[in-house]
Design a protein around this motif. Structure first.
Motif, PDB file in Angstrom:
ATOM      1  N   GLU A  38       0.790  -1.272   0.022  1.00 38.60           N
ATOM      2  CA  GLU A  38       0.095  -0.075   0.065  1.00 38.60           C
ATOM      3  C   GLU A  38       0.868   1.169  -0.103  1.00 38.60           C
ATOM      4  OE1 GLU A  38      -2.575   0.009   3.361  1.00 38.60           O
ATOM      5  OE2 GLU A  38      -3.950  -1.388   2.533  1.00 38.60           O
ATOM      6  N   VAL A  39       0.255   2.352  -0.412  1.00 36.70           N
ATOM      7  CA  VAL A  39       0.870   3.739  -0.413  1.00 36.70           C
ATOM      8  C   VAL A  39      -0.015   4.450   0.250  1.00 36.70           C
ATOM      9  CG1 VAL A  39       2.152   5.591  -1.820  1.00 36.70           C
ATOM     10  CG2 VAL A  39       2.373   3.357  -2.417  1.00 36.70           C
ATOM     11  N   ASP A  40       0.116   5.076   1.383  1.00 38.16           N
ATOM     12  CA  ASP A  40      -0.628   5.890   2.305  1.00 38.16           C
ATOM     13  C   ASP A  40      -1.889   5.228   2.427  1.00 38.16           C
ATOM     14  OD1 ASP A  40       1.282   7.829   2.546  1.00 38.16           O
ATOM     15  OD2 ASP A  40       0.584   8.981   0.826  1.00 38.16           O
ATOM     16  N   GLY A  41      -1.955   4.075   2.780  1.00 38.84           N
ATOM     17  CA  GLY A  41      -3.104   3.139   2.973  1.00 38.84           C
ATOM     18  C   GLY A  41      -3.947   2.902   1.820  1.00 38.84           C
ATOM     19  N   VAL A  42      -3.300   2.766   0.524  1.00 44.55           N
ATOM     20  CA  VAL A  42      -4.179   2.514  -0.771  1.00 44.55           C
ATOM     21  C   VAL A  42      -3.300   1.614  -1.525  1.00 44.55           C
ATOM     22  CG1 VAL A  42      -5.154   3.678  -2.911  1.00 44.55           C
ATOM     23  CG2 VAL A  42      -5.180   4.837  -0.797  1.00 44.55           C
ATOM     24  N   SER A  43      -3.962   0.635  -1.808  1.00 39.52           N
ATOM     25  CA  SER A  43      -3.402  -0.477  -2.607  1.00 39.52           C
ATOM     26  C   SER A  43      -3.575  -0.150  -4.082  1.00 39.52           C
ATOM     27  CB  SER A  43      -3.770  -1.978  -2.501  1.00 39.52           C
ATOM     28  OG  SER A  43      -3.323  -2.793  -3.193  1.00 39.52           O
TER      29      SER A  43
END
Length: 368
Positions: A219-224
């Motif tokens: 994930e990047v900042d909570g987003v996959s």
């Protein structure tokens, strides 16, 4: 400030689910109010009231179920959904001509990615070749297979370098906007498709903004981003592809004998060192984040004829081989002496056919 790209800022299935839940909550809150406003309701038997509330609750649950509302509102595909391999192959065979490499590479790459329940990174394809060879066409076919509405889908996002990123002195702003657009749309639909056209007109550095989303991160900042698909379309590298194809022809080899390994290394190095490729010294290439550099070969006259026949059929005309030959002959070819490859591919076939419109219609009516 750049114009927002096609499909930017959508909410996807989450918005529909939220609306359904809000409706259910509103209905639940309305029951006590009705009891107060309508004294007669209190006179009803408790069983009747309970039944009414139960029916309302069940109806709300049904209306909020994806299998119902997704018949009327476009929804992001469920995680377990897979692409239809047969349909994708049929579309590529019937609509994309003269590109055996692109068909084979894209079919295997996309199906492998779709069938992987937990990919390590997004799928990143970079399509290269001269105008009119089918790059846009293939990206549209792929978009339609992932999201049936294709380019009209709110989950398919088309960026044009000259429209969305026109000014070289606003690269920093474009990079910030691009990250925000992608983050917002992938948050709404993990299987979003992003198409970047005119990569060869992209200002250096802009596209590096998406590098964190293409890398091997959970994930990047909570987003996959691992279910998303990114596609670059570029004329850069077209000269290298054409030269290789011409060399094969000169040595007496068939174009169908050209393999990916004959062209992919040339493309990756060529666009990395090309200041006008949009990928000049890009960290995306440096980090090996492009899964495939897909070459589109120059089209021969026989392929142009296939395009003419397909366009005539799409217009509902009877296919007249005399008209097919005339349209193909009106195209310009290279090398000038041998006239092997169309220098515009099939790009101007529609316009050329328009000139013959009256004759084709008369011929169709006569046959009918």
């Amino acid at each position: 400030m750049a114009a927002a790209p096609h499909g930017a800022g959508t909410r996807g299935r989450a918005g529909a689910v939220g609306a359904a839940r809000a409706l259910a909550a509103a209905m639940a809150r309305s029951v006590p109010l009705l009891w107060v406003l309508l004294p007669g309701l209190a006179a009803l038997e408790p069983l009747s009231v309970g039944l009414a509330i139960g029916v309302a609750s069940a109806l709300t649950g049904y209306l909020s179920h994806p299998r119902f509302y997704c018949n009327y509102v476009e929804c992001c595909p469920r995680a377990e959904q897979r692409l239809n391999a047969t349909a994708l192959k049929a579309q590529l065979d019937n609509r994309l001509f003269g590109q055996h490499l692109a068909k084979d590479v894209v079919l295997k790459a996309v199906l492998g990615f779709s069938n992987n329940p937990s990919p390590k990174k997004p799928l990143m394809l970079s399509l290269h070749g001269w105008a009119g060879t089918g790059k846009n066409f293939l990206s549209q076919i792929l978009a339609e297979q992932v999201h049936p509405a294709g380019l009209r889908s709110k989950f398919v996002h088309l960026f044009l370098a000259t429209l969305h990123f026109p000014h070289h002195d606003q690269v920093k702003l474009y990079k910030e906007q691009l990250q925000n657009w992608i983050r917002g749309n992938v948050s709404a639909c993990p299987s979003s498709v992003f198409i970047f056209d005119e990569m060869d007109k992209m200002h250096p550095g802009v596209i590096d903004a998406i590098k964190p989303f293409l890398d091997y991160y959970e994930e990047v900042d909570g987003v996959s981003y691992r279910k998303a698909i990114f596609i670059f379309l570029s004329n850069a590298g077209g000269d290298l592809i054409n030269k290789a194809a011409l060399d094969f022809w000169a040595s007496g080899k068939r174009r169908e004998d050209i393999q990916l390994k004959d062209l992919e290394p040339l493309l990756s190095v060529g666009v990395f060192n090309n200041k006008n490729s949009g990928l000049w010294h890009s960290s995306i290439i440096d980090r090996n984040l492009i899964d495939y550099f897909v070459p589109f070969l120059p089209l021969e006259q026989r392929h142009v004829k296939m395009c003419v026949r397909a366009e005539m059929a799409a217009r509902g005309y009877a296919v007249d081989e005399k008209i097919v030959q005339e349209v193909a002959d009106e195209m310009t070819y290279f090398p000038k002496e041998q006239r092997i490859y169309s220098d515009k591919g099939c790009k101007t076939v529609q316009a050329k056919l328009d000139i013959h419109e009256d004759f084709v219609m008369r011929d169709t009516n006569t046959r009918g």
